[in-house]
Design a protein around this motif. Structure first.
Motif: not given
Length: 50
Positions: A2-8
């Motif tokens: 989830m963190d990766y998608q949010y950052r992207r």
């Protein structure tokens, strides 16, 4: 994950904002240039009238 998608998504939003700001700035510069041109023409018109 989830963190990766949010950052992207945040990164994409930042990029979009930068593009929009650039376009906005270009439009402002165009406006101010045309304004300056008309002011300059106006002043030169006044200057040339006897």
């Amino acid at each position: 994950m989830m963190d990766y998608q949010y950052r992207r998504r945040a990164f994409q939003n930042l990029h979009v904002e930068k593009e929009e700001a650039k376009i906005d700035l270009e439009q402002k510069v165009k406006k101010s240039k045309s304004m300056l041109a008309s002011i300059a023409a106006f002043f030169s018109f006044i200057h040339h009238t006897p």
